[in-house]
Scaffold this motif. Structure first.
Motif, PDB file in Angstrom:
ATOM      1  N   VAL A  50     -19.937 -17.779  29.164  1.00  0.00           N
ATOM      2  CA  VAL A  50     -20.869 -16.652  29.275  1.00  0.00           C
ATOM      3  C   VAL A  50     -20.603 -15.843  30.537  1.00  0.00           C
ATOM      4  N   HIS A  51     -20.611 -16.510  31.690  1.00  0.00           N
ATOM      5  CA  HIS A  51     -20.433 -15.782  32.939  1.00  0.00           C
ATOM      6  C   HIS A  51     -19.012 -15.245  33.074  1.00  0.00           C
ATOM      7  N   SER A  52     -18.036 -15.932  32.487  1.00  0.00           N
ATOM      8  CA  SER A  52     -16.669 -15.421  32.552  1.00  0.00           C
ATOM      9  C   SER A  52     -16.556 -14.079  31.828  1.00  0.00           C
ATOM     10  N   GLN A  53     -17.325 -13.907  30.769  1.00  0.00           N
ATOM     11  CA  GLN A  53     -17.313 -12.628  30.069  1.00  0.00           C
ATOM     12  C   GLN A  53     -17.898 -11.523  30.933  1.00  0.00           C
ATOM     13  N   VAL A  54     -18.875 -11.881  31.768  1.00  0.00           N
ATOM     14  CA  VAL A  54     -19.437 -10.905  32.706  1.00  0.00           C
ATOM     15  C   VAL A  54     -18.364 -10.463  33.703  1.00  0.00           C
ATOM     16  N   VAL A  55     -17.576 -11.425  34.199  1.00  0.00           N
ATOM     17  CA  VAL A  55     -16.509 -11.095  35.148  1.00  0.00           C
ATOM     18  C   VAL A  55     -15.428 -10.258  34.469  1.00  0.00           C
TER      19      VAL A  55
END
Length: 491
Positions: A50-55
């Motif tokens: 999830v957070h990797s997609q934000v990055v």
């Protein structure tokens, strides 16, 4: 291991027959298929899906916010497109490193830097022992820094990859066969289309080899006959198709001019409504000091031309000026798309409404008035052009640019990216104000600056058209083309 194609060649070495392929081994292979994908996998392992997609979205925003540059492909949606072409990969290489800087560990940034420097050194049209030493040193750094992907669990199985392994052989291949320059298998592929694919399409697809050979023979005979008929005067030389007149904005790239020192020339067109007295510009909100800057420029020019009549007062100037929206820089750049003599042309824009939209004021490299050989900085300055104009004064024709100066922030390039950093927001000093007027002869060519994003997120309202106005620190992008790399690279 025997190769069926060289089985009957008694002295053939398959490793020597495989030439460097810059496009497929380096650009589409190592960069796009390996490093870009590995960074995505690293972010997923480090931050979770999830957070990797934000990055990744932040990386896309940074790529989309890269300021425009002549010949640079735009990525308004970032790198999230389905079908990658070779041109997409080449263009992304030019802006990808500043986009990931600050979002991934410095070892990954340095891995990308070492690889990019290897690509640009390998692409040179002429190699020397010194450049090959730099090539070998870049390979060693790349192999050292890429270990971070194995340590972080992205490449647990190691780096047994043929396309990356080919990098080791470039040094020997260049010594044996010369500079690869733009060599890639697409060159032979284009011949394969004419000799194989098109004759195949003309066949009935059944036992087609004989039909294809006959087709090629007949086409060769027809071509030879046409040349013979033209020489005998039996038919006319076919005229080249007339091309539609393209605007000067598209006239960039290779030119066949003889090799010469670089020069800059203003566009021949100017807007009639901009033919007015310069005194009217004193109240312009964007250029409140233009009139004074122009008079200071003229005083310096008069004093330089006639030291005996040294002026202390600013001369009176009441002549009309002519505003130009672009200038053409011509320079020698054989490793870039250029003519057979190595000359290339690009346009520098200073347009308040580029293509009917937002303004575009390009950045440039400016040759200093006095060159200091012992300076730790590159032998030129960086500035942004806000106006290109011409006028006459005392019978002398002047072609000038109103520029905003950037300041070098350090005495060496950034250690992670290898790029110099400049500051837009400095207040100037006694030796040089922030704004000044220079003759266009001092301009070397266009420069590409990319904001130094760091670890902060790009505001959603920032776009490529205003990023030069919204940030303060910028990387001077030496990866935008090979000529920029040559003048900015510090071995």
């Amino acid at each position: 291991m025997e190769c069926p194609f060289t089985n009957d060649f008694p002295r053939a070495d398959i490793h020597e027959l495989l030439s460097p392929d810059l496009l497929h081994q380096l650009i589409k292979g190592t960069f796009k298929d390996h490093l870009v994908d590995w960074i995505g996998e690293f972010l997923s392992l480090r931050h979770g899906p999830v957070h990797s997609q934000v990055v990744m979205t932040e990386i896309d925003r940074r790529i989309a916010a890269a300021p425009p540059f002549t010949g640079l492909r735009r990525f308004p949606e970032g790198r999230g497109f389905k079908q990658w072409t070779g041109d997409d990969s080449k263009a992304l290489m030019k802006v990808y490193l500043p986009a990931v800087d600050g979002l991934v560990p410095s070892e990954i940034v340095r891995t990308m830097r070492a690889f990019l420097e290897f690509c640009y050194i390998a692409r040179r049209d002429v190699h020397t022992p010194e450049s090959l030493d730099q090539l070998e040193e870049a390979v060693e750094r790349f192999h050292d820094y890429r270990e971070v992907f194995q340590e972080e669990g992205v490449r647990v199985e190691g780096f047994s990859l043929p396309r990356q392994h080919s990098i080791k052989h470039y040094y020997d291949a260049i010594w044996d066969f010369g500079a690869p320059n733009g060599l890639c298998s697409s060159i032979t592929e284009s011949k394969h289309i004419k000799a194989v694919k098109e004759p195949w399409r003309r066949s009935n697809r059944f036992q087609a080899l004989g039909q294809m050979l006959t087709t090629n023979q007949r086409l060769d005979k027809l071509a030879a006959s046409r040349v013979d008929f033209i020489n005998r005067g039996m038919i006319e030389q076919p005229s080249k198709p007339k091309q539609a007149c393209l605007p000067s904005t598209d006239d960039d790239g290779a030119i066949d001019d003889p090799r010469s020192p670089g020069y800059v020339k203003l566009s021949s067109r100017f807007k009639r409504q901009h033919h007015f007295n310069s005194a009217a510009l004193t109240s312009h909100p964007d250029r409140p000091t233009f009139n004074r800057l122009l008079r200071e420029f003229l005083r310096n020019q008069v004093n330089a031309l006639n030291p005996s009549m040294f002026l202390t007062e600013l001369p009176v100037f009441d002549e009309p000026i002519f505003i130009h929206y672009s200038a053409a820089a011509t320079f020698y750049a054989p490793s870039d798309p250029s003519g057979i003599r190595g000359m290339r042309r690009e346009h520098i824009r200073a347009n308040p409404s580029w293509r009917g939209g937002a303004p575009r004021f390009d950045c440039v490299y400016v040759k200093p008035e006095v060159c200091h050989e012992d300076s730790p900085h590159p032998q030129f300055d960086v500035a942004r052009v806000f106006m290109l104009f011409s006028f006459k004064f005392h019978g002398q024709q002047y072609e000038c640019a109103l520029v905003h100066w950037f300041k070098w922030t350090d005495y060496h390039p950034d250690e992670d990216t290898g790029m110099w950093i400049v500051d837009r927001g400095h207040a100037g000093d006694a030796s040089r104000p922030v704004l000044s007027i220079i003759p266009i002869q001092r301009i070397l060519r266009a420069a590409h600056l990319i904001p130094m994003f760091g670890q902060t997120n790009v505001p959603p309202d920032i776009s490529a058209t205003d990023s030069l106005d919204r940030f303060r620190l910028f990387y001077v992008n030496k990866y935008v083309d090979h000529h920029a790399f040559e003048i900015l690279h510090s071995p």
